[in-house]
Design a protein around this motif. Sequence first.
Motif, PDB file in Angstrom:
ATOM      1  N   THR A   8       0.819  -1.208   0.000  1.00 33.59           N
ATOM      2  CA  THR A   8       0.000   0.000   0.000  1.00 33.59           C
ATOM      3  C   THR A   8       0.852   1.256   0.000  1.00 33.59           C
ATOM      4  O   THR A   8       0.550   2.230  -0.709  1.00 33.59           O
ATOM      5  CB  THR A   8      -0.931  -0.002   1.224  1.00 33.59           C
ATOM      6  N   LEU A   9       1.922   1.257   0.780  1.00 30.23           N
ATOM      7  CA  LEU A   9       2.779   2.441   0.881  1.00 30.23           C
ATOM      8  C   LEU A   9       3.373   2.805  -0.474  1.00 30.23           C
ATOM      9  O   LEU A   9       3.316   3.969  -0.884  1.00 30.23           O
ATOM     10  CB  LEU A   9       3.888   2.188   1.898  1.00 30.23           C
ATOM     11  N   PHE A  10       3.931   1.822  -1.164  1.00 28.88           N
ATOM     12  CA  PHE A  10       4.536   2.113  -2.466  1.00 28.88           C
ATOM     13  C   PHE A  10       3.484   2.592  -3.459  1.00 28.88           C
ATOM     14  O   PHE A  10       3.732   3.511  -4.237  1.00 28.88           O
ATOM     15  CB  PHE A  10       5.231   0.873  -3.012  1.00 28.88           C
ATOM     16  N   LEU A  11       2.296   1.991  -3.417  1.00 32.58           N
ATOM     17  CA  LEU A  11       1.233   2.393  -4.338  1.00 32.58           C
ATOM     18  C   LEU A  11       0.767   3.826  -4.053  1.00 32.58           C
ATOM     19  O   LEU A  11       0.496   4.596  -4.984  1.00 32.58           O
ATOM     20  CB  LEU A  11       0.064   1.418  -4.245  1.00 32.58           C
ATOM     21  N   LEU A  12       0.693   4.186  -2.772  1.00 34.13           N
ATOM     22  CA  LEU A  12       0.310   5.551  -2.428  1.00 34.13           C
ATOM     23  C   LEU A  12       1.377   6.547  -2.876  1.00 34.13           C
ATOM     24  O   LEU A  12       1.053   7.624  -3.380  1.00 34.13           O
ATOM     25  CB  LEU A  12       0.088   5.666  -0.911  1.00 34.13           C
ATOM     26  N   TRP A  13       2.653   6.186  -2.673  1.00 32.50           N
ATOM     27  CA  TRP A  13       3.733   7.063  -3.137  1.00 32.50           C
ATOM     28  C   TRP A  13       3.694   7.193  -4.660  1.00 32.50           C
ATOM     29  O   TRP A  13       3.864   8.292  -5.195  1.00 32.50           O
ATOM     30  CB  TRP A  13       5.084   6.506  -2.705  1.00 32.50           C
ATOM     31  N   GLY A  55      14.926  14.287  -3.581  1.00 31.91           N
ATOM     32  CA  GLY A  55      14.105  13.926  -2.426  1.00 31.91           C
ATOM     33  C   GLY A  55      13.016  12.925  -2.781  1.00 31.91           C
ATOM     34  O   GLY A  55      12.754  11.989  -2.018  1.00 31.91           O
ATOM     35  N   SER A  56      12.386  13.092  -3.943  1.00 31.89           N
ATOM     36  CA  SER A  56      11.357  12.147  -4.381  1.00 31.89           C
ATOM     37  C   SER A  56      11.955  10.772  -4.661  1.00 31.89           C
ATOM     38  O   SER A  56      11.326   9.746  -4.377  1.00 31.89           O
ATOM     39  CB  SER A  56      10.647  12.683  -5.624  1.00 31.89           C
ATOM     40  N   GLY A  57      13.170  10.755  -5.218  1.00 36.45           N
ATOM     41  CA  GLY A  57      13.837   9.476  -5.443  1.00 36.45           C
ATOM     42  C   GLY A  57      14.124   8.760  -4.135  1.00 36.45           C
ATOM     43  O   GLY A  57      13.946   7.532  -4.028  1.00 36.45           O
ATOM     44  N   LEU A  58      14.580   9.515  -3.123  1.00 35.31           N
ATOM     45  CA  LEU A  58      14.814   8.926  -1.805  1.00 35.31           C
ATOM     46  C   LEU A  58      13.511   8.405  -1.207  1.00 35.31           C
ATOM     47  O   LEU A  58      13.478   7.299  -0.633  1.00 35.31           O
ATOM     48  CB  LEU A  58      15.440   9.968  -0.882  1.00 35.31           C
ATOM     49  N   ALA A  59      12.430   9.180  -1.351  1.00 35.49           N
ATOM     50  CA  ALA A  59      11.132   8.741  -0.831  1.00 35.49           C
ATOM     51  C   ALA A  59      10.658   7.477  -1.542  1.00 35.49           C
ATOM     52  O   ALA A  59      10.089   6.574  -0.908  1.00 35.49           O
ATOM     53  CB  ALA A  59      10.104   9.862  -0.985  1.00 35.49           C
ATOM     54  N   GLY A  60      10.883   7.401  -2.845  1.00 35.13           N
ATOM     55  CA  GLY A  60      10.498   6.199  -3.574  1.00 35.13           C
ATOM     56  C   GLY A  60      11.269   4.980  -3.116  1.00 35.13           C
ATOM     57  O   GLY A  60      10.691   3.892  -2.945  1.00 35.13           O
ATOM     58  N   TRP A  61      12.584   5.151  -2.913  1.00 32.58           N
ATOM     59  CA  TRP A  61      13.393   4.029  -2.429  1.00 32.58           C
ATOM     60  C   TRP A  61      12.952   3.592  -1.046  1.00 32.58           C
ATOM     61  O   TRP A  61      12.854   2.387  -0.766  1.00 32.58           O
ATOM     62  CB  TRP A  61      14.863   4.437  -2.402  1.00 32.58           C
ATOM     63  N   ARG A  62      12.624   4.556  -0.173  1.00 30.60           N
ATOM     64  CA  ARG A  62      12.180   4.216   1.174  1.00 30.60           C
ATOM     65  C   ARG A  62      10.797   3.561   1.162  1.00 30.60           C
ATOM     66  O   ARG A  62      10.515   2.693   1.993  1.00 30.60           O
ATOM     67  CB  ARG A  62      12.142   5.481   2.042  1.00 30.60           C
ATOM     68  N   HIS A 119      14.724   9.152   6.919  1.00 25.60           N
ATOM     69  CA  HIS A 119      13.751  10.183   6.555  1.00 25.60           C
ATOM     70  C   HIS A 119      14.205  11.573   6.967  1.00 25.60           C
ATOM     71  O   HIS A 119      13.710  12.566   6.427  1.00 25.60           O
ATOM     72  CB  HIS A 119      12.388   9.875   7.193  1.00 25.60           C
ATOM     73  N   GLN A 120      15.149  11.643   7.907  1.00 23.40           N
ATOM     74  CA  GLN A 120      15.655  12.948   8.316  1.00 23.40           C
ATOM     75  C   GLN A 120      16.316  13.674   7.151  1.00 23.40           C
ATOM     76  O   GLN A 120      16.266  14.905   7.070  1.00 23.40           O
ATOM     77  CB  GLN A 120      16.645  12.781   9.472  1.00 23.40           C
ATOM     78  N   VAL A 121      16.949  12.917   6.258  1.00 27.63           N
ATOM     79  CA  VAL A 121      17.551  13.522   5.072  1.00 27.63           C
ATOM     80  C   VAL A 121      16.465  14.151   4.202  1.00 27.63           C
ATOM     81  O   VAL A 121      16.619  15.266   3.687  1.00 27.63           O
ATOM     82  CB  VAL A 121      18.351  12.475   4.265  1.00 27.63           C
ATOM     83  N   GLY A 122      15.356  13.442   4.047  1.00 24.88           N
ATOM     84  CA  GLY A 122      14.252  13.965   3.259  1.00 24.88           C
ATOM     85  C   GLY A 122      13.657  15.226   3.864  1.00 24.88           C
ATOM     86  O   GLY A 122      13.336  16.177   3.143  1.00 24.88           O
ATOM     87  N   GLN A 190       5.161  13.370   0.877  1.00 25.09           N
ATOM     88  CA  GLN A 190       5.766  12.053   0.659  1.00 25.09           C
ATOM     89  C   GLN A 190       6.415  11.524   1.942  1.00 25.09           C
ATOM     90  O   GLN A 190       6.209  10.359   2.317  1.00 25.09           O
ATOM     91  CB  GLN A 190       6.808  12.134  -0.454  1.00 25.09           C
ATOM     92  N   PHE A 191       7.168  12.373   2.624  1.00 18.70           N
ATOM     93  CA  PHE A 191       7.858  11.900   3.825  1.00 18.70           C
ATOM     94  C   PHE A 191       6.918  11.813   5.021  1.00 18.70           C
ATOM     95  O   PHE A 191       7.167  11.026   5.939  1.00 18.70           O
ATOM     96  CB  PHE A 191       9.061  12.799   4.129  1.00 18.70           C
TER      97      PHE A 191
END
Length: 216
Positions: A8-13, A55-62, A119-122, A190-191
């Motif tokens: 669900t998380l990946f689909l929402l992102w 930042g979006s790439g990092l969020a996608g990886w997370r 997530h602190q980086v984001g 995203q974060f």
Amino acid sequence: MNTNKTHTLFLLWFLLTSLTGFGLYMTWDKGLFQWVILTDNTRICVVIVIAFVVGSGLAGWRSIYLSGQFQYFEQFKRGHRSFKPGQSICNDYLTYCGKSPHESQLMAEVMAERARGTHQVGWFVTGLMIKLGLLGTVVGFIMMLSSLEGLEQLDISDIKTLMQQMTQGMGVAMNTTLVGLVGSILLGLQFLLLDRHADRLIADTVDFAHRSVKAA
């Protein structure tokens, strides 16, 4: 059904980034995006866009990572225990849970750090985008004020040039502020989504551990 829920998380992102991409496409198709970039001769807007993409790439990886951790947790509850060390943060915590209060508390802190520490980086990038937007505002107003130097020496023929310079400075101030605020809001969503799911994973794991200890 449970396996689908773990993604669900990946689909929402993916849904959120798709809507963002569609909005970007519409602004590009209308020429607004190009106009914002080209009128900003400080290139602060370009830096903000790059920061948003990173930042979006990092969020996608997370989101992929946490979705996998949810899947590992579901497998653990179904009795699967053959995880490699470090593969499942839930398994690492549940393995040490109950051995001693100190070890349980320590592993809970490790699990929380691995679940949401990156997530602190984001959030830093999100704040950086706002600060870059404010920097662009200051630079834009400086450009406007610098165009007023030697105002007493101007004649009617120089008024047009003066107005163009002032308009350019105002455009830089407004465009960088707009791009910084919109980008930070979208990246912050995203974060925020990642943090909420990470907290849910931690809470579900700790609750499962407590119920398992009571059942034993």
